[in-house]
Design a protein around this motif. Structure first.
Motif, short mmCIF file in Angstrom:
data_model
loop_
_atom_site.label_atom_id
_atom_site.label_comp_id
_atom_site.label_asym_id
_atom_site.label_seq_id
_atom_site.Cartn_x
_atom_site.Cartn_y
_atom_site.Cartn_z
N ASP A 56 0.83 -1.20 0.00
CA ASP A 56 0.00 0.00 0.00
C ASP A 56 0.87 1.25 0.00
OD1 ASP A 56 -2.86 -1.08 1.97
OD2 ASP A 56 -2.11 -1.65 0.01
N TYR A 57 1.91 1.21 0.85
CA TYR A 57 2.87 2.30 0.84
C TYR A 57 4.27 1.73 0.86
CZ TYR A 57 -0.47 6.10 1.49
OH TYR A 57 -1.46 7.00 1.30
N LYS A 58 5.14 2.40 0.15
CA LYS A 58 6.54 2.05 0.15
C LYS A 58 7.28 3.33 0.54
CE LYS A 58 9.73 -0.50 -2.65
NZ LYS A 58 10.16 -0.98 -3.92
N ILE A 59 7.92 3.32 1.69
CA ILE A 59 8.56 4.54 2.18
C ILE A 59 10.06 4.44 2.00
CG2 ILE A 59 8.84 6.11 4.13
CD1 ILE A 59 6.34 4.89 5.35
N SER B 76 -0.09 -2.79 4.19
CA SER B 76 1.30 -3.23 4.14
C SER B 76 2.19 -2.04 3.81
CB SER B 76 1.44 -4.32 3.08
OG SER B 76 2.76 -4.36 2.60
N VAL B 77 3.18 -1.82 4.64
CA VAL B 77 4.11 -0.71 4.42
C VAL B 77 5.53 -1.26 4.41
CG1 VAL B 77 4.96 1.49 5.27
CG2 VAL B 77 2.58 0.89 5.61
N GLN B 78 6.28 -0.91 3.37
CA GLN B 78 7.67 -1.34 3.28
C GLN B 78 8.58 -0.13 3.43
OE1 GLN B 78 8.71 -3.35 -0.27
NE2 GLN B 78 7.62 -5.23 0.27
N LEU C 34 1.18 3.42 10.61
CA LEU C 34 0.24 3.21 9.50
C LEU C 34 -0.35 1.80 9.55
CD1 LEU C 34 2.18 4.95 6.57
CD2 LEU C 34 -0.03 5.66 7.50
N GLN C 35 0.48 0.83 9.90
CA GLN C 35 -0.02 -0.55 9.94
C GLN C 35 -0.88 -0.79 11.17
OE1 GLN C 35 3.54 -2.90 9.52
NE2 GLN C 35 3.42 -2.89 7.29
N SER D 143 1.78 5.30 -4.42
CA SER D 143 2.03 4.43 -3.26
C SER D 143 3.40 4.69 -2.65
CB SER D 143 1.91 2.96 -3.67
OG SER D 143 3.03 2.60 -4.44
N SER E 88 -3.04 1.54 6.45
CA SER E 88 -2.47 0.88 5.29
C SER E 88 -2.20 -0.57 5.65
CB SER E 88 -1.17 1.58 4.91
OG SER E 88 -0.44 0.77 4.03
N GLN F 211 5.85 3.48 9.46
CA GLN F 211 5.45 2.13 9.05
C GLN F 211 4.61 1.47 10.15
OE1 GLN F 211 8.75 -0.62 9.07
NE2 GLN F 211 7.84 -1.88 7.44
#
Lengths: 505, 163, 314
Positions: free
Chosen positions: C22-25, C54-56, C46-47, C81, C52, C43
Motif C-alpha cells: 500500500d505504501y513504500k517509504i 502493508s508498508v515497506q 500506519l499498519q 504508493s 495501510s 510504518q
C-alpha cells in the motif's frame, strides 16, 4: 556502585534467557563464518552485522560479543588444519599448528588453541571490566591534539608490520590514505576526489574495501594460482585430547600470551597480529625444546592463540572508552554500535552503563560458550572445511556480496566491490601487504580531522600539538615505535617479525 | 563451454614495476589536479581541505620514483605464473551479479556468481551449478530477507515462489 | 532451464499486483538514523492503525539524502504508493552538493516532527548567557570555537545565522565539525571547544546532570520542559527548527495527493504515533498543506542565503 556491583548487574542482563540465546547464536555464527579461510573477525562481524539489525541494543551487542569472540577463534582452525590463516592474527598459529596437524597432532593443537583462547578471554575480559573505568577518566582530557598524537602512534605501529619491504608497505598505506580523501570534507563540506559522482560523496565504505581486498582478492589469488593443487585436510589422528605433557607445556604460554596480547590490544595503537608475533618470539626464546620450533611446538600455538584472544578483549578498551576503532573489526563494531544511536566513547559508561556492563558480562558468557561449543565440535569444524574448494570459494563470494548488497543494494557499491577485489588480487600479485590499505583508509581521515580541529581551535598555533603531557608521551612512543624495530632489525632480531608480517593477510 | 585455461606468460618483474610506478604517478597527478580545481570556499579553516591531498599526492609521487629505483635494482619478488581463465570467470560472475541484480533479483544474480566462481575453480557444468547456486542463494535470500527483514532485491523468482 | 526461467518471470509478473505494498517509504539514509527511524515509526503507525495494510521501508543512504531523493524522483514518478522521508538537512545538502534534483521535484505532504537547536557551554565556562557569548563573539570571532555536527549541517547553519544576526562576519565563525554527536559532546565536556551547538536531545542528559549549561534554544517561544531562554529572548533574532517531513512522488494527481495527505493526517493524530513520539522525545510539529509549502520555501531561501554567507555555496 562499585565495579563488581555493576558487573553483577551486567550478568543479570547477559543471563536473561533471550540474551543467552543471542550469545549462543552469535558464537555459533561467528565460529562458523570465522572458520572460513580469508574471513577474519572483521569480515565476520561485517557479514553478520545485518543479523543484528532487528535486535534491541542489548541483544545486538551481546550477539556482537559472541560473533567477535567466535570469529576471532574460528580463524585458528583453518590455520592449523589447512595452513590457511583465517585472518592476520592467526598467521603465527599456522606456523606450528599446521606442523602439528601434519604429524597427526591436530587434535591437541586445536585443543590448546581453544583452551588458550578461553583462558586468555577470561582474564582479558576481567581486565576490560577492571581497567576500562580508569581509562574512561583520562578520556575526557583527550582533545584533538592528543587524539592526533594517538593517530600518529597508530600509524607508527602499523608501519612496523609492513613486512619485508618498506616501499611496498608505504605504497599500500598511501593507497589507503588516498582512498580516504574521497568524499565530503567534514570541516568544510567540500567534495574531494568525488568527480561529480554522488555515490562518492560519503567516501569509501571501510567494509566494502575490506571485504573486497580480503575475500574477493583472496579468491582470485587462489583461483589464479597455478601451483595450488588440491589442498588436503589433515585428519585428526591419535588422541584428540591433550596429553599431560601438552598441558604442562601449554599453561605458561597461555598466561604469557594473555599478558602480552591484552595490553597490546588495549593500546589504541596496538593490533592483534603484533601481540601474536611477540608471543611467538617470546615462547621460542623461553621454550625448553627450542629445536622443536618450526616442527610443531605446542607452545607456538598456545601462546599466540592466547595473545590473539586477549587482544580481542583489549581492543574493546579503547573502543568503549575512547570510541577509537584500532582495528578493522573495531571499526565495523563501531558502525554497529552507531546503528543503535550508541556512541562508544567517554560517556558510554555513564550514559549506557547497564548496556556496557551487560556487554562485558556477555563477553564472559560468550567466551565460556565458545569453549563448550568448540571442544566437542572440533570434528565438525574439520568437516566444514572438507567442502571442496570450488564450492567453498563460491560460497565465500556469495556471502561477501551478500554483506554489501544487504547494506546498500546499489550497482555502484557492487562495482566498487569488484574493482577493489581486482585491486586486492593485483596487490597480492606484486607482494604488497593488504592490511595497510585498510588501515590507511580508516586512520587517514581521522588523523586529518583531528589535526585540523586542533589547529582551528588554537587558531593556527602549532605548539598546541605538544601542549599536554599526554601528547608528548604519545608522540615519544610513536618515535620509539619507529626507532626500536630499526635497531632490532639492525641487530638481526627483527627477522621473525618482518618475515611474519610479510605473509600477513 | 570450452576449456580456456589461458596461461599468462611470465612477465619480467621489472616491466610490471614500471607500470606500477606509472600508475602511482598518475594517481598522484589526479589527486593534485583535482585538489587544485577544488572550489576555494570555507576560508575560515586554518589548515584547509587541500593540505592533506597535496601531501598524499606528493608522497605517492615519491613512492613512484622509489618504485622505479627498486625495479632497476630487481627488488621485486618473483611471481608465480598465473592462470587468467579463472580470474575472468570470477570477475565475470561478479559483473553479472552487479548488472543483473536489479532485474532478476538476488537469487538468480547471485546464483550466476556462484556458478561462475565454481567454474573458475574448474567445477562445472554450468547447467548443473547454476541451479545449485540459485537454490542456495534463494535459501540465503529467504533467511536474510524474510527472517531478518534485510532489504535484498527480490526478482521474479522470489515473487513466484512466495506468491 | 529456459522454461524454468520463463515460468518464473511469468509467475513473477502475475504475482506482482498481489504483492504491491500500500505504501513504500524510502528512508534516504542508513538504517538507524533519524530519517530511518521516522520512516519505520510511520510504518508501524500506519499498519497498527490499519490506515495501510502493508508498508515497506527501504534505505538509500548517502550524501545528506540527495542520492535517495534523486532515485525517488526518477523511479517513483506518478506512483501514489511511494513516499520519501526527508528533512531540513536535505535542504542544506541539496545546496552544498549542488544536487541536480531538488525538493521541487517531489510533492511535499507534511512536516512531521522537529527538534530545536541548543547552545551549551561547560558548567565552569565564564560564558553565562547569550549576551556573554555575543560579546565574546563580537570582540574576537576566532576565539569562540563552536563544536557541532558536519559542516553545512543544521548546527553550522545556526551558528552562521547567529553571527550574521549580531553583525559578525559569518565566514569568521570558528566552527569545528565533529562526525558524531558523542564526539562533539566529549569535546564540549572536556572544554576543548568554547560552546557546543546541536539538537537539544544530544545535550539533554548532560544539561540535567549539571555538566553543561544551556544558554539558548532556537525555538520561537519557550518550550515546555526546557528551562532555557530562546535566542530571541537572549537578544539574537534567530529561530530555526531541524524538522523532518514526508513527501510523495512527483506527477501524482490532486486527488491522489489529497488521499495521501488524509492518510498522513490520520496517522499523526493516532495514538500509536503520539506514543512513539513521546518515547523518542520528538516534538510534534505537524504542518501540512499550503502552510508547510510556504514554510518550506522560506527555509530554502534563508538556508541558501546563509550558506552563501558562510562561504559553503557560491
Amino acid at each position: 556502585m562499585d565495579t563488581f556491583g555493576l558487573l553483577a548487574q551486567g550478568f543479570l542482563v547477559a543471563l536473561e534467557p533471550m540474551n543467552l540465546l543471542y550469545a549462543l547464536i552469535g558464537v555459533t555464527l561467528g565460529t562458523a563464518v570465522g572458520v572460513l579461510p580469508g574471513i577474519g573477525p572483521a569480515l565476520t562481524v561485517a557479514l553478520l552485522l545485518p543479523v543484528t539489525y532487528k535486535l534491541d541494543p542489548a541483544g545486538s551487542l551481546i550477539m556482537f560479543a559472541g560473533i567477535y569472540y567466535g570469529g576471532m577463534y574460528g580463524g585458528s582452525t583453518t590455520s592449523i588444519l589447512l595452513n590457511t590463516p583465517g585472518e592476520s592474527a592467526s598467521i603465527v598459529t599456522a606456523l606450528e599448528g599446521n606442523k602439528m596437524a601434519r604429524k597427526g597432532r591436530g587434535g591437541p593443537a586445536l585443543a590448546t588453541a581453544a583452551i588458550g583462547s578461553f583462558v586468555a578471554g577470561l582474564i582479558a575480559t576481567f581486565g576490560l571490566a577492571l581497567i576500562a573505568p580508569f581509562i574512561v577518566k583520562f578520556a575526557l582530557s583527550f582533545g584533538p591534539a592528543e587524539y592526533f598524537a594517538l593517530m600518529v602512534l597508530a600509524f607508527m605501529t602499523v608501519s612496523a608490520a609492513f613486512g619485508e619491504s618498506s616501499l611496498r608497505g608505504l605504497t599500500a598505506l598511501f593507497l589507503g590514505l588516498a582512498l580516504g580523501l574521497i568524499g565530503i570534507d567534514l570541516q568544510t563540506g567540500q567534495a574531494r576526489l568525488a568527480f561529480g559522482i554522488p555515490d562518492l560523496l560519503d567516501g569509501i565504505e571501510v567494509t566494502t574495501l575490506a571485504v573486497a581486498l580480503f575475500a574477493i582478492g583472496e579468491t582470485l589469488t587462489v583461483a589464479a594460482s597455478r601451483s595450488s593443487g588440491d589442498e588436503r585436510i589433515e585428519p585428526v589422528k591419535g588422541s584428540v585430547w591433550m596429553s599431560r605433557e601438552d598441558w604442562s607445556r601449554s599453561w605458561k604460554p597461555w598466561l604469557r600470551g594473555t599478558a602480552i596480547g591484552f595490553p597490546i590490544g588495549a593500546m589504541p595503537a596496538g593490533g592483534a597480529e603484533i601481540g601474536t608475533f611477540l608471543s611467538y618470539s617470546v615462547e621460542k626464546q623461553l621454550a625448553r625444546k627450542p629445536e622443536e620450533f618450526g616442527h610443531g611446538a605446542i607452545e607456538g600455538v598456545a601462546g599466540p592463540e592466547a595473545a590473539n584472544n586477549a587482544s580481542a578483549a583489549g581492543t574493546l578498551v579503547p573502543l568503549l572508552t575512547l570510541g577509537l576503532p584500532t582495528t578493522a573489526t573495531a571499526a565495523i563494531m563501531l558502525a554497529g554500535f552507531q546503528q543503535f544511536g550508541l556512541q562508544p566513547g567517554p560517556l558510554l559508561f555513564a550514559n549506557n552503563s547497564s548496556l556496557v556492563w551487560g556487554l562485558i558480562a556477555s563477553l564472559l558468557v560468550a567466551n565460556f560458550m565458545l569453549l563448550v561449543l568448540n571442544l566437542p565440535l572440533i570434528g565438525l569444524w574439520v568437516r566444514l572445511l572438507s567442502i571442496p574448494r570450488h564450492w567453498l570459494y563460491a560460497g565465500i563470494l556469495v556471502f561477501a556480496t551478500l554483506g554489501t548488497i544487504g547494506a546498500n543494494p546499489s550497482v555502484f557499491e557492487l562495482g566498487m566491490l569488484l574493482a577493489f577485489g581486482i585491486l586486492g588480487y593485483l596487490l597480492r600479485q606484486f607482494g604488497y601487504p593488504i592490511a595497510p590499505v585498510v588501515v590507511g583508509l580508516i586512520l587517514g581521515p581521522l588523523a586529518e580531522q583531528q589535526l585540523r580541529r586542533a589547529l582551528a581551535i588554537s587558531q593556527g598555533d602549532l605548539t598546541v600539538l605538544v601542549h599536554s603531557p599526554i601528547s608528548i608521551v604519545l608522540l615519544t612512543l610513536a618515535a620509539a615505535a619507529v626507532i626500536v624495530p630499526l635497531v632490532m632489525r639492525a641487530r638481526g632480531r627483527g627477522k621473525v617479525l618482518s618475515q611474519l608480517a610479510a605473509d600477513e593477510d | 563451454m570450452t576449456e580456456n585455461n589461458t596461461s599468462g606468460t611470465k612477465r619480467r618483474p621489472d616491466r610490471a614495476a614500471f607500470v606500477i610506478a606509472a600508475v602511482l604517478a598518475i594517481i598522484a597527478g589526479v589527486i593534485a589536479w583535482n585538489t587544485a580545481n577544488m572550489g576555494g570556499a570555507g576560508s575560515y579553516s586554518r589548515l584547509g581541505p587541500t593540505a592533506f591531498p597535496y601531501a598524499i599526492a606528493a608522497a605517492l609521487f615519491v613512492l613512484a620514483v622509489w618504485t622505479v629505483f627498486a625495479a632497476l635494482r630487481h627488488d621485486f619478488p618473483e611471481r608465480e605464473p598465473q592462470q587468467f581463465g579463472p580470474v575472468i570467470w570470477i570477475v565475470g560472475g561478479l559483473a553479472a551479479q552487479m548488472l543483473l541484480l536489479k532485474f532478476v533479483g538476488f537469487s538468480i544474480a547471485t546464483g550466476l556468481l556462484f556458478a561462475a566462481t565454481a567454474r573458475g575453480f574448474g567445477r562445472g557444468p554450468l547447467w548443473m551449478t547454476i541451479p545449485i547456486g540459485i537454490v542456495l542463494s534463494f535459501v540465503v535470500w529467504f533467511i536474510f530477507s524474510k527472517g531478518l527483514q534485510l532489504s535484498l532485491p527480490a526478482g521474479p523468482l522470489e515473487r513466484f515462489i512466495l506468491g | 532451464m529456459k522454461h524454468f526461467v520463463l515460468a518464473s518471470i511469468l509467475g513473477g509478473l502475475l504475482a506482482l499486483p498481489a504483492h504491491a505494498a500500500d505504501y513504500k517509504i524510502m528512508a534516504p539514509a542508513a538504517p538507524g538514523g533519524g530519517w530511518d527511524q521516522t520512516a519505520r515509526t510511520m510504518q508501524t503507525a500506519l499498519q497498527d492503525e490499519k490506515i495501510s495494510g502493508s508498508v515497506q521501508v527501504n534505505n538509500v543512504p548517502g550524501a545528506g539524502g540527495t542520492i535517495g531523493l534523486a532515485q525517488f524522483a526518477n523511479q517513483a514518478s506518478g506512483d501514489p504508493s511511494q513516499l520519501i522521508v526527508g528533512g531540513y538537512v536535505m535542504v542544506g545538502a541539496i545546496l552544498t552538493n549542488a544536487s541536480p534534483v531538488t525538493l521541487d521535484q517531489v510533492t511535499p505532504i507534511a512536516r512531521l516532527t522537529g527538534e530545536f537547536e541548543a547552545i551549551v557551554v561547560p558548567a565552569k565556562s565564564d560564558i553565562k548567557d547569550m549576551a556573554g557569548l555575543v560579546a565574546k563573539l563580537k570582540a574576537d570571532p576566532g576565539s569562540v570555537s563552536w563544536g557541532g555536527g558536519s559542516a553545512g549541517g543544521t548546527d553550522h547553519i545556526t551558528a552562521g545565522l547567529i553571527a550574521k544576526a549580531v553583525g559578525v562576519d559569518p565566514t569568521k565563525v570558528n566552527y569545528i565539525a565533529f562526525s558524531g554527536g558523542g564526539e562533539a559532546l566529549a569535546a564540549i565536556l572536556g572544554g576543548q571547544v568554547t560552546v557546543g551547538i546541536s539538537g537539544y536531545g544530544e545535550f539533554e542528559s548532560q544539561i540535567k546532570a549539571g555538566e553543561l549549561r544551556i544558554i539558548g534554544i532556537s525555538s520561537d517561544e519557550k518550550v515546555a520542559g526546557i528551562d532555557a531562554p530562546t535566542f530571541k529572548e537572549g537578544g539574537v533574532d534567530v529561530s530555526i527548527q531541524n524538522w523532518r517531513m514526508v513527501a510523495a512522488a512527483p506527477g501524482i494527481t490532486d486527488e491522489q495527493k489529497a488521499a495521501i495527505s488524509a492518510d498522513v493526517e490520520k496517522m499523526v493524530t493516532s495514538k500509536s504515533w503520539k506514543d512513539a513520539l513521546a518515547t523518542k522525545g520528538w516534538a510534534d510539529t505537524y504542518l501540512a498543506g499550503d502552510e508547510f509549502k510556504a514554510q518550506l520555501a522560506k527555509d530554502i531561501e534563508s538556508t541558501s542565503g546563509i550558506l552563501k554567507d558562510i562561504g559553503l555555496v557560491k
